[in-house]
Every structure is written in structure tokens, then in C-alpha cells.
Design a protein around this motif. Structure first.
Motif, PDB file in Angstrom:
ATOM      1  N   ILE A 337       1.121  -0.911  -0.142  1.00 23.83           N
ATOM      2  CA  ILE A 337       0.201   0.006   0.191  1.00 23.83           C
ATOM      3  C   ILE A 337       0.924   1.216  -0.017  1.00 23.83           C
ATOM      4  O   ILE A 337       1.697   1.426   0.928  1.00 23.83           O
ATOM      5  CB  ILE A 337      -1.009   0.021   1.149  1.00 23.83           C
ATOM      6  N   SER A 338       0.680   2.040  -1.075  1.00 29.63           N
ATOM      7  CA  SER A 338       1.643   3.192  -1.346  1.00 29.63           C
ATOM      8  C   SER A 338       0.868   4.365  -1.405  1.00 29.63           C
ATOM      9  O   SER A 338      -0.079   4.622  -1.916  1.00 29.63           O
ATOM     10  CB  SER A 338       2.262   3.026  -2.723  1.00 29.63           C
ATOM     11  N   ASN A 339       1.326   5.601  -0.474  1.00 28.52           N
ATOM     12  CA  ASN A 339       0.780   6.718  -0.642  1.00 28.52           C
ATOM     13  C   ASN A 339       1.387   7.389  -1.289  1.00 28.52           C
ATOM     14  O   ASN A 339       2.558   8.002  -1.383  1.00 28.52           O
ATOM     15  CB  ASN A 339       0.847   7.368   0.909  1.00 28.52           C
ATOM     16  N   LEU A 340       0.573   7.796  -2.692  1.00 29.47           N
ATOM     17  CA  LEU A 340       1.263   8.379  -3.780  1.00 29.47           C
ATOM     18  C   LEU A 340       1.046   9.824  -3.447  1.00 29.47           C
ATOM     19  O   LEU A 340       1.596  10.880  -4.335  1.00 29.47           O
ATOM     20  CB  LEU A 340       0.423   8.112  -5.062  1.00 29.47           C
ATOM     21  N   GLY A 341       0.482  10.237  -2.341  1.00 28.02           N
ATOM     22  CA  GLY A 341       0.669  11.768  -1.968  1.00 28.02           C
ATOM     23  C   GLY A 341      -0.188  12.741  -2.764  1.00 28.02           C
ATOM     24  O   GLY A 341      -1.467  12.030  -3.435  1.00 28.02           O
ATOM     25  N   VAL A 342      -0.294  13.879  -2.602  1.00 31.52           N
ATOM     26  CA  VAL A 342      -1.256  14.975  -2.962  1.00 31.52           C
ATOM     27  C   VAL A 342      -1.064  14.964  -4.666  1.00 31.52           C
ATOM     28  O   VAL A 342      -0.123  15.110  -5.274  1.00 31.52           O
ATOM     29  CB  VAL A 342      -0.598  16.428  -2.373  1.00 31.52           C
ATOM     30  N   GLN A 343      -2.385  14.790  -5.117  1.00 30.02           N
ATOM     31  CA  GLN A 343      -2.404  14.681  -6.656  1.00 30.02           C
ATOM     32  C   GLN A 343      -2.813  16.320  -7.063  1.00 30.02           C
ATOM     33  O   GLN A 343      -2.553  16.406  -8.267  1.00 30.02           O
ATOM     34  CB  GLN A 343      -3.517  13.687  -6.903  1.00 30.02           C
ATOM     35  N   ILE A 344      -3.627  17.047  -6.340  1.00 27.66           N
ATOM     36  CA  ILE A 344      -3.991  18.219  -6.957  1.00 27.66           C
ATOM     37  C   ILE A 344      -3.495  19.322  -5.755  1.00 27.66           C
ATOM     38  O   ILE A 344      -3.827  19.185  -4.700  1.00 27.66           O
ATOM     39  CB  ILE A 344      -5.531  18.232  -7.136  1.00 27.66           C
ATOM     40  N   ASP A 952      -4.112  -3.365 -10.451  1.00 24.36           N
ATOM     41  CA  ASP A 952      -3.906  -2.901  -9.063  1.00 24.36           C
ATOM     42  C   ASP A 952      -4.824  -1.433  -8.571  1.00 24.36           C
ATOM     43  O   ASP A 952      -5.194  -1.076  -9.823  1.00 24.36           O
ATOM     44  CB  ASP A 952      -2.365  -2.269  -9.114  1.00 24.36           C
ATOM     45  N   LEU A 953      -5.146  -1.560  -7.385  1.00 29.65           N
ATOM     46  CA  LEU A 953      -6.354  -0.554  -7.143  1.00 29.65           C
ATOM     47  C   LEU A 953      -5.627   0.612  -6.629  1.00 29.65           C
ATOM     48  O   LEU A 953      -4.451   0.800  -5.914  1.00 29.65           O
ATOM     49  CB  LEU A 953      -6.987  -1.366  -6.044  1.00 29.65           C
ATOM     50  N   TYR A 954      -6.615   1.693  -6.875  1.00 23.37           N
ATOM     51  CA  TYR A 954      -6.306   3.003  -6.397  1.00 23.37           C
ATOM     52  C   TYR A 954      -7.485   3.462  -5.469  1.00 23.37           C
ATOM     53  O   TYR A 954      -8.674   3.466  -5.938  1.00 23.37           O
ATOM     54  CB  TYR A 954      -6.185   4.155  -7.536  1.00 23.37           C
ATOM     55  N   TYR A 955      -7.225   4.094  -4.334  1.00 24.15           N
ATOM     56  CA  TYR A 955      -8.474   4.801  -3.627  1.00 24.15           C
ATOM     57  C   TYR A 955      -7.925   5.973  -3.055  1.00 24.15           C
ATOM     58  O   TYR A 955      -6.496   6.337  -3.141  1.00 24.15           O
ATOM     59  CB  TYR A 955      -8.766   3.717  -2.520  1.00 24.15           C
ATOM     60  N   VAL A 956      -8.946   6.882  -2.438  1.00 25.88           N
ATOM     61  CA  VAL A 956      -8.404   8.143  -2.019  1.00 25.88           C
ATOM     62  C   VAL A 956      -8.789   8.242  -0.469  1.00 25.88           C
ATOM     63  O   VAL A 956      -9.681   7.611  -0.045  1.00 25.88           O
ATOM     64  CB  VAL A 956      -9.559   9.215  -2.755  1.00 25.88           C
ATOM     65  N   SER A 957      -7.762   8.916  -0.052  1.00 23.87           N
ATOM     66  CA  SER A 957      -8.129   9.296   1.553  1.00 23.87           C
ATOM     67  C   SER A 957      -7.827  10.890   1.548  1.00 23.87           C
ATOM     68  O   SER A 957      -6.391  11.316   1.532  1.00 23.87           O
ATOM     69  CB  SER A 957      -7.341   8.719   2.293  1.00 23.87           C
ATOM     70  N   GLY A 958      -8.699  11.823   1.676  1.00 25.89           N
ATOM     71  CA  GLY A 958      -8.630  13.108   1.529  1.00 25.89           C
ATOM     72  C   GLY A 958      -7.917  13.718   0.437  1.00 25.89           C
ATOM     73  O   GLY A 958      -8.284  13.720  -0.732  1.00 25.89           O
ATOM     74  N   VAL A 959      -6.699  14.283   0.546  1.00 30.43           N
ATOM     75  CA  VAL A 959      -5.790  14.805  -0.607  1.00 30.43           C
ATOM     76  C   VAL A 959      -5.128  13.929  -1.157  1.00 30.43           C
ATOM     77  O   VAL A 959      -4.328  14.218  -2.282  1.00 30.43           O
ATOM     78  CB  VAL A 959      -5.129  16.059  -0.279  1.00 30.43           C
ATOM     79  N   ASN A 960      -4.841  12.710  -0.516  1.00 31.36           N
ATOM     80  CA  ASN A 960      -3.873  11.667  -1.026  1.00 31.36           C
ATOM     81  C   ASN A 960      -4.450  10.490  -2.037  1.00 31.36           C
ATOM     82  O   ASN A 960      -5.703  10.010  -1.401  1.00 31.36           O
ATOM     83  CB  ASN A 960      -3.180  10.945   0.131  1.00 31.36           C
ATOM     84  N   LEU A 961      -3.870  10.247  -2.970  1.00 33.22           N
ATOM     85  CA  LEU A 961      -4.122   9.183  -3.604  1.00 33.22           C
ATOM     86  C   LEU A 961      -3.185   7.781  -3.285  1.00 33.22           C
ATOM     87  O   LEU A 961      -2.136   8.014  -3.125  1.00 33.22           O
ATOM     88  CB  LEU A 961      -3.957   9.178  -5.052  1.00 33.22           C
ATOM     89  N   PHE A 962      -3.871   6.723  -2.970  1.00 32.63           N
ATOM     90  CA  PHE A 962      -3.228   5.493  -2.628  1.00 32.63           C
ATOM     91  C   PHE A 962      -3.320   4.347  -3.502  1.00 32.63           C
ATOM     92  O   PHE A 962      -4.274   4.207  -4.210  1.00 32.63           O
ATOM     93  CB  PHE A 962      -3.734   5.030  -1.142  1.00 32.63           C
TER      94      PHE A 962
END
Length: 966
Positions: A337-344, A952-962
């Protein structure tokens, strides 16, 4: 060696044992091995070849082995094994890997694409001299015509020092198959506990804590039929079972996962590192944090410290507590599980105010929306940046005011009020103004340092007094209305004027008596909101929505003296100190309104609308006496002198703020696209390279769908539908525009397009919407992408919104929410599923799929040919042929009881691995299509869902894409 088909069976067994070695103990099959990878040469067959295949040797048969580009799971090539003889075997073997330890378990796996036959994968063990000792194998014959996984796990025998992977077709038949992505791993033995228990011993495991309480059982199982059960009935001791130790290198990152079913108590998953003498060096612990009585994944990771030679996995119940729990599917590796960080990010100017500091210097304050929102402080004369502060927990700044004591107050979308005292090094978080209220709208200063404000969703008003705190007053200011959207104070009469929504009122509130009077003229009673209420010179200014008319009402007669159209600024200015006039902007031009003559005058085209203003003596050349200064939405500081007509703008540096993600979707190019909340913006993540790109110029997309080379955005407000061609440059304001607007549904009183579905085979776009504020009855729109023909059906389900869509066999399936626009209570009790015939262009069927549920937030064409849906916490399956619900069960701990509104919650995606994945209620789940068994993968903070081309899956938590890398 050529073997004849007519030989007896015993002969074949003897030959196989001679060629392949004695059969090593084989672990019963599991879905994935999951271990510590060992290095194979050229495991994906991508290395350049001149003759043989680098890292591989044909050890069985002659010919029938080649590299192929016809099929590839990873990269561009795979190994093609073609066995055309039923009298001989064919096999390609990897180079031997050293470092194999006797007694440890190893797994070989590969991706295989079967054209015909039953190919096999072998793991083969050798001593240090290269003598074959034993082997284990697994054959696979289905499914054909698609990539599937095959793996075998075996225990290394005594004297084993090396191992290889053999891709094989036996002499007993023919086969044609492609192999790719071969892996050899060191794994935990008996990781699924399917080997059972021999007496009190569990193969591969030892009870290292407690004298009892550990057993293999069939009571519960995540996969297979067995698991290990821990029963800790004592608060004075602990219970733990530990895997056999396996070799690991210093500095190596070790990840472990397990499935846990906890009936009660506290348990943990642990990685333990040991030196060569079996001294414990370090233990990394992850306590169980999921829901009771359901299978939940656990993960723990750690780096092997200096001196490490071995590691083990410990399943444990601590001293001081009791527990009953089951563990299954232990794996080394597991998902990453990787936090890809702020996207926008955005640099927005949402609201502004002006005020003095303690030395009389003039300050400009700008609130910038984001997560968190920010407060920026500037020199009001020069625009120089002085300070920037985070506003924790706030996602928007909706109101700002400077009190009579010079303090700046900011009202936010968190329901919190923030205070900044000029010269301070921080901003004070004063907390939630009114319990239960989630938003503070506009603020207005009172006397003696007081601040007044209005709230949502209770439609309340409050005052804040330094040294005293918050006081709510007046109850719900207008019964049944949720918004006190604007507020102004008349000091001379000690009255407040409050603009109400979502059914417009203008309430005069007497602070002395508490009396409330609606003074909005009856002609405007059908408006939705009263925005931007100001008081100046005995006049009340109130902007109506959606008409956009700003009323000028005399406070004594309550008559409308003027109606100003098109004002785009946040209200009007205070009364000018040099004239009986106020200032405002519309369409980027500065105007003044004379209260005596009741006329407006165009002053200058300043290029943007103001968000806050003041009158300041600049004492600059060309700007004598008082000048009008304003902050513009464009991020500029405007100054205008009434005497000379001179004006100028200065750019200010707006703070960058992370933006919450509102929608996420895989694009036609395989990238993951995210669009932001409130201020919009878009982020693009490339799964292949990890590169991230940010764009601005798109609004808040409630949903995204794709067709061809384009993404389609459903934009709030106004239900604007835009098309973005991902193959063309991003150009939101130029020519040709990209994205471009196709149509909007504002004329149908629609606002939020949560249901978006493009169907390439029909070349049509289907849109379901939530109506405008204070309205019930969403719409269902059909747009022809070829002809641009648009048809709209309002109230396809009376008084309900359309929030989810799916397609199958020329029918569109729609799911509804009983909630309409904000500010109105629903009249329907249950959400419905409807069927729309794409040929007839009409609704043909409707049903309540789950009784009592108020929103169906996800629909999809399921892997069984039916339509799957989620209604609150219930998973249901609808058979389109029989028009009936064939499955319904509460699978997710979600209830919308007490909710103010629900338009979006669940998201579902069928995955190439055969499972269905879903986010519901902030959790990520895996669903078995056959049994409907759910497994919680992420136990909190997970919303929205997309998947890349690898599954692979991508989900959102607030400002971060995981990223959930399976």
C-alpha cells in the motif's frame, strides 16, 4: 529420452522419478504463495536472445521452445512451449539458484496462457554438486485463452543447496502454452494450515508462548478449509504460535500479511528477526485493529537489523488480556500500500478582508480553499506577503471579517471559527461555533469585538465574544431552512439581516428583543438563496440566487429601491468615506452605486471580481485622499482613486493548498486521473513511470467516465458535462478548448452529475443527476456523442436523484438516492433501481431492490452476468432477465440513518484476478463473486476506487491517492 506410449503406468512413474527426482513434500495449493523472492535470471523472458534463452536451458525434449510476442503478461515477450508429441516431454529449466536451506519451504510460480493441454511448473532441489534430490509440481489445464496463475510450494529436502524452476509438458500428452513472470520465493511453510495437525504439532509451526490454546481447526477458514485457532483464556499469560525460521539478509525489507478472524480480545501479527545463534534481535508488532467476527487482513513490515540471519512470523495474544482468534493465509510479501501523495494543488483566493494592525498599518487577509485551507496575510498597500497559516481541519473559507478590536476571523467548512490577532505568530482555532453545524458561512462584525455568523445544516446563528466564547441564538432562524448563508449588522438599530436558503428569505433579527421578521419582498419568494447580504447607509443589499439580482432595500420602508443585475463580487463594499456610494464588480468591471441618485456607474474594466474591499488613505502620487482597494479573485490587489480615476493592480503570491480528491478514474491511456473538490484541478498519475502531472482549469467533477480517447467530467455546479481528449494538449481556455463543454442541465434545475456512464458501443453518454438546492427530482440524460442530440427526463423516479449507472445488453440500469438538492428533506422513503431501454429511449421497469434503504450508490455489470449494486450496507444482485433480485445480504457495516444527505458512497470494480473490489463506508473490501464472502483489505480512510491496467487498485483518503498493489 524417447518414451513409448504403450509402456505400463509403473514404468512412467519410475521414469519421472529418475528424471525429476523424488517428490518433495508439497503444500496444498493456495491462491498466492507470497514470500521473499530469490533471484532468477531473465524471469520475464525480455533479455535479448541470440540462439538460446538467457538464464534458461531446455532440459527435456529437443525443440518446441521459443520466445514469442504473440502473448505477453509483462513486457513484450513470453516463453512459448509447444509439445506436439504424446511420446516425449518438453521442458525449459531456469539456471540453478543457490542458498537453498534444507527444511525450508519454497514456492515457484508463473503466469501461464494455455492454448491447449495441461502444462506444469516444477520446483527442483539439488545438492551442492548439482545432483537432483527431489521436486514438486503443479499442473494446470484451465482456464484456457487467458492469463492465469500457477504455483507450487515444496519443502527443501536434506542436503539441498540449489533449486530451479522447470516449465514442462509431460510425455503423457501434448500442450501449447505461454509462460511469463516466473518467480522463485522462500515462503512460510504451511502458511494456510491445510497440512493440518499431527497430534499437537503443526507442520512448519511451533507454539512458543503458552502451553496450550493453539490448534488447527475447520471452524473458520479464509481460504481452503482450515485455519489456526488461538484461545487465550488467561490474563496472566500469553499464547503464541510461531513459524519455522527462514533465512533473510541484513537490511532486507520484509513484509508479512495474514488474515485474522477475531471473535474477541486483542491479538497481533509479528515479524521476529534472529541472529545465527537464534538470539532474538528485534520484533515488529502490528496489533489487530479491524472489526470483530469477520476476516480482516493484517500487515506488518520491518527491515532486518544488523546481525540478522533468520526471521519468523509470530501469531500472538498478549499477557494481560484474553482472546479468541483464527489466523489464515500467512504470507511474506502481501500487498504493498503506497501513499502516492497529493495529486492536486490550487492557489485560490476565496474570500478577503482588510484591517489595521496595532501600529495602524493596513493588512490584507486572503482565505485560500484547500485541505487544509490557508490564511495569508499581506501588506494592503504593496501586496507583499507577510505570513501564511494553515487552518487545520478546514477545507474551505466561506467568510471573513475584521472585528472592532482588529482581530481577523475566518469561518470555514469545518464548522470552526479561527482568529488571528495581528502580530501573532499563529492562528487560534476557536473550535466549532455551534455543535452539530459543519459549515460557517459569512461573518459580520458587531460592537466591542463581537463577531456574528451563520451556519449550515441547522440554519443557526451565533456570536463570538472574546473572553466569553460562542453563543447560539434565535434557534433555527427560519424553521425548516438549513442555511444562514449571509449576514450583515446594523449598529444603529442593533439588528442583523440574515440571508436564508435553500428557499430564500431575508430575516431581520432584533438583538434586543429576539424578534425575527422576513422582509424579503414576496416577488422574490421563489428564489433559492439570499447571498451576500450587506448593510450600508441605511440600505440592505441582498443578492438573490439563481436570478442573480441584487436588491437594494430601504431599511425604513422595506421597499426595493433598485435592482442591480450581474454583480459578481462577494457583495458590495462598505459605504465610501467620501460619498454616499458603494463599490462592486460585475463581469470583471468595477462599478459604483450612488445611494442618493440610485444610479450605478462603470468605473474601470479591472479584469476580475472582488472578494473583499476597504477604503485606505494610500498617500501615493495619483492616489490622493481615500482610495478604494480590493482583493480580486484572480489573486491581485486593486487600487482605485475616486478623485483621479487612476487605478492599478498588483499580483499577490497566493499560497498553494492541497486539494481533496472528488473523483478518480483510469483513463484510456492507462493513467489514473483525479479531479479536485470545490476549486477543481486535475492530477494525473502514470502507473508505468510513477510520474505525476498537475493541471488547472477544470471544476469539481462529481464523476468521471471514459469512451474512446476521452474522459467525460460531470461538473458541479450547474451539471456541466465536459469532454477531455487525453491524446491532445490540455487547453481549458484556448482554442480548441480541451476539455470542452458539451452541454449542461441547468435548465432542468440540475446541479450535480453523480451518475456518469459512457457506452462506446452505442456512442452515447448517459448522465444521472442531483437537482439544484432546495429541489427534489433528479434527471436522466442521454447524449449522442456523434450527433450531439440530447434528451432529458426529469423525475425518472419521482422526487429522487439518479446517482449510479450500469449498462448491459442495450439496457441502462439506474440507482437512486431519496435525497435531492441540499436544503430540502426527502419525500420518498426507499431508493429504487430502474431499467432504461436504450433503443426505445424510455424507462421500462423499476423496483425497490432492498427494502428500507435510501440510496443505491454503486451499480455494475457483475461477473455472473447480473447487475450488482450496493444499497447502504447491503450487497444485492439483480437478474435482468427475470427482473428480480436474486441475492441480497448485509455485507458492510454502513447505515444512512440520521444522514443529512447521501449521494455518493460505494464504488465497485471487477478485477482481472476474478474478485470484485469495493469501497464502502471508508473501507476497501474484496468480494468473492461465487460465495459473496467479503474480506476487509483497508479498514479505514478509503473512498472512491479505480484500477490500472495491471489490476492494481487506487483509492482516496482526503488529498492523497493510495495505490493498493496486489
Amino acid at each position: 529420452m524417447i518414451v513409448r506410449k504403450h509402456r505400463p503406468a509403473l514404468f512412467w512413474i519410475a521414469v519421472l522419478l529418475l528424471l525429476l527426482g523424488a517428490v518433495a513434500p508439497i503444500v496444498p495449493p493456495r491462491a498466492e504463495a507470497g514470500g521473499i523472492p530469490l533471484t532468477l535470471v531473465n524471469p520475464s523472458f525480455e533479455a535479448p536472445s541470440s540462439g538460446g534463452i538467457p538464464g534458461w536451458t531446455q532440459t527435456f525434449g529437443t525443440g518446441g521452445i521459443s520466445l514469442s510476442t504473440a502473448q505477453a503478461y509483462d513486457g513484450t515477450q513470453s516463453l512459448l512451449l509447444t509439445d506436439t508429441s504424446s511420446a516425449a516431454s518438453t521442458g525449459e529449466e531456469s539456471a540453478k539458484v543457490s542458498g537453498i536451506a534444507p527444511g525450508e519451504s519454497y514456492a515457484a510460480s508463473a503466469k501461464v496462457y494455455i492454448a491447449s493441454g495441461s502444462p506444469s511448473i516444477y520446483i527442483r532441489f539439488f545438492d551442492s554438486a548439482g545432483t537432483l534430490l527431489s521436486s514438486g509440481f503443479r499442473s494446470v489445464s484451465s482456464p484456457s485463452g487467458q492469463w492465469t496463475s500457477v504455483s507450487v510450494t515444496a519443502v527443501a529436502p536434506a542436503n539441498a543447496a540449489q533449486a530451479s524452476v522447470l516449465l514442462y509438458s509431460s510425455a503423457a500428452g501434448t500442450a501449447s502454452a505461454y509462460f511469463d513472470s516466473v518467480v522463485l520465493e522462500r515462503v512460510i511453510r504451511n502458511a494456510g494450515f491445510e497440512e493440518g495437525a499431527a497430534g499437537t504439532a503443526i507442520p512448519g509451526w511451533t507454539q512458543t508462548f503458552g502451553g496450550s490454546g493453539v490448534s488447527v481447526t475447520t471452524e473458520q477458514a479464509s481460504e481452503g478449509v482450515k485455519s489456526v485457532k488461538l484461545v487465550d483464556g488467561s490474563t496472566a499469560g500469553s499464547v503464541g504460535v510461531e513459524s519455522d525460521k527462514i533465512a533473510v539478509s541484513v537490511g532486507q525489507l520484509v513484509r508479512a500479511s495474514a488474515k485474522a478472524y477475531v471473535a474477541g480480545g486483542s491479538v497481533s501479527l509479528n515479524i521476529r528477526f534472529w541472529d545465527a545463534g537464534n538470539t532474538l534481535l528485534h520484533m515488529q508488532t502490528e496489533p489487530f485493529g479491524g472489526s470483530l467476527s469477520q476476516w480482516t487482513p493484517m500487515y506488518v513490515s520491518a527491515v532486518a537489523p544488523a546481525g540478522t540471519a533468520k526471521m519468523s512470523i509470530l501469531l500472538y495474544s498478549t499477557v494481560g488480556g484474553t482472546a479468541t482468534a483464527f489466523f489464515d493465509d500467512i504470507s511474506l510479501g502481501g500487498p504493498v500500500i503506497s501513499n502516492l501523495g497529493v495529486q492536486i494543488t490550487n492557489a485560490s483566493a476565496s474570500y478577503a478582508a482588510f484591517g489595521p494592525d496595532s501600529n495602524g498599518n493596513h493588512l490584507l487577509y486572503i482565505g485560500s480553499n484547500g485541505n487544509p485551507s490557508k490564511l495569508a496575510v499581506y501588506d494592503a498597500k504593496t501586496g507583499a506577503s507577510l505570513h501564511t497559516f494553515d487552518l487545520p481541519g478546514a477545507t474551505a473559507v466561506w467568510g471573513m471579517a475584521v472585528a472592532t478590536d482588529g482581530s481577523l476571523y475566518a469561518g470555514t467548512a469545518s464548522g470552526k471559527l479561527f482568529r488571528y490577532i495581528p502580530g501573532s505568530s499563529s492562528v487560534a482555532d476557536l473550535g466549532v461555533a455551534v455543535a452539530g453545524e459543519t459549515t460557517i458561512w459569512e461573518l459580520t462584525p458587531g460592537t466591542n469585538g463581537k463577531i456574528y455568523g451563520g451556519t449550515y445544516p441547522g440554519g443557526k446563528a451565533f456570536k463570538y465574544e472574546p473572553g466569553i466564547g460562542f453563543t447560539a441564538f434565535g434557534g433555527q432562524i427560519e424553521p425548516g431552512e438549513q442555511y444562514v448563508r449571509s449576514i450583515a449588522y446594523d449598529e444603529s438599530a442593533h439588528r442583523l439581516y440574515m440571508g436564508i436558503g435553500s428557499h430564500a428569505h431575508l430575516i431581520r433579527y432584533d438583538n434586543n428583543t429576539g424578534a425575527k421578521t422576513n422582509i424579503l419582498p414576496a416577488a422574490y419568494a421563489t428564489e433559492e438563496f439570499t447571498y451576500y447580504t450587506n448593510y450600508a447607509g441605511g440600505k440592505i443589499f441582498a443578492k438573490m440566487s439563481p436570478s442573480g439580482a441584487t436588491l437594494v432595500i430601504d431599511k425604513a420602508t422595506l421597499q426595493v429601491e433598485s435592482t442591480l443585475s450581474g454583480i459578481g463580487s462577494i457583495g458590495v463594499s462598505k459605504l465610501s468615506p467620501t460619498a454616499n456610494a458603494v463599490y462592486y464588480t460585475k463581469n470583471g468591471s468595477l462599478y459604483t452605486y450612488d445611494l442618493t441618485s440610485k444610479t450605478e456607474t462603470l468605473l474601470a474594466n479591472v479584469g476580475s471580481n472582488m472578494i473583499g474591499s476597504a477604503f485606505i488613505a494610500l498617500n501615493e502620487t495619483g492616489y490622493p485622499g481615500y482610495s478604494f482597494v480590493a482583493a480580486l479573485r484572480s489573486g491581485e490587489l486593486l487600487k482605485y482613486n475616486p478623485s483621479t480615476g487612476n487605478w492599478a493592480k498588483t499580483a499577490v503570491v497566493l499560497p498553494e493548498s492541497p486539494t481533496s480528491i472528488q473523483s478518480v478514474k483510469r483513463g484510456p491511456d492507462g493513467n489514473i486521473y483525479s479531479v479536485g473538490y470545490l476549486v477543481g484541478g486535475m492530477g494525473v498519475y502514470n502507473p508505468a513511470t510513477g510520474a505525476q502531472t498537475k493541471y488547472r482549469g477544470v471544476g469539481q467533477a462529481e464523476h468521471i467516465t471514459e469512451a474512446g480517447s476521452s474522459l467525460y467530467f460531470g461538473i458541479y455546479p450547474g451539471a456541466i458535462i465536459q469532454q477531455y481528449d487525453v491524446t491532445q494538449p490540455w487547453n481549458p481556455t484556448g482554442t480548441p478548448r480541451n476539455p470542452k463543454t458539451l452541454f449542461n442541465l441547468g435548465s432542468w434545475e440540475q446541479d450535480r452529475p453523480f451518475g456518469m456512464l459512457a457506452v462506446p458501443s452505442l456512442n452515447k453518454l448517459f448522465v444521472g443527476t442531483v437537482p439544484d438546492y432546495g429541489k427534489l427530482g433528479g434527471a436522466f440524460a442521454v447524449y449522442d456523442l456523434g450527433t450531439a442530440a440530447l434528451s432529458v427526463t426529469r423525475n425518472v423516479i419521482p422526487d429522487q436523484s439518479v446517482v449510479s449507472l450500469a449498462y448491459k445488453n442495450n439496457e441502462v440500469f439506474g440507482g437512486t438516492s431519496v435525497w435531492g438538492g441540499l436544503g430540502i428533506a426527502p419525500t420518498a422513503a426507499e431508493a429504487k433501481l430502474f431499467v432504461w431501454d436504450a433503443t426505445l429511449n424510455q424507462k421500462t421497469f423499476e423496483i425497490v431492490p432492498v427494502a428500507g434503504k435510501r440510496a443505491i450508490t454503486a451499480l455494475m455489470a457483475g461477473p455472473d452476468g447480473n447487475i450488482w449494486g450496493v444499497a447502504e450496507g447491503t450487497l444485492f444482485v439483480f437478474n435482468p432477465a427475470t427482473r428480480s433480485v436474486v441475492y441480497s445480504a448485509d455485507k458492510f457495516p454502513v447505515s444512512y440513518s440520521g444522514a443529512n444527505h447521501v449521494w455518493r458512497d460505494a464504488k465497485m470494480e471487477p478485477n482481472p484476478d476474478g474478485y470484485v473490489y469495493a469501497t464502502v463506508g471508508g473501507k476497501l473490501y474484496r468480494i468473492d463473486p461465487a460465495t459473496k464472502q467479503t474480506v476487509t483489505l483497508v479498514s479505514g480512510g478509503a473512498s472512491l476506487l479505480a484500477q490500472d491496467n495491471n489490476g492494481d487498485l487506487y483509492y482516496v483518503s482526503g488529498v492523497n491517492l493510495f495505490k493498493y498493489d496486489k
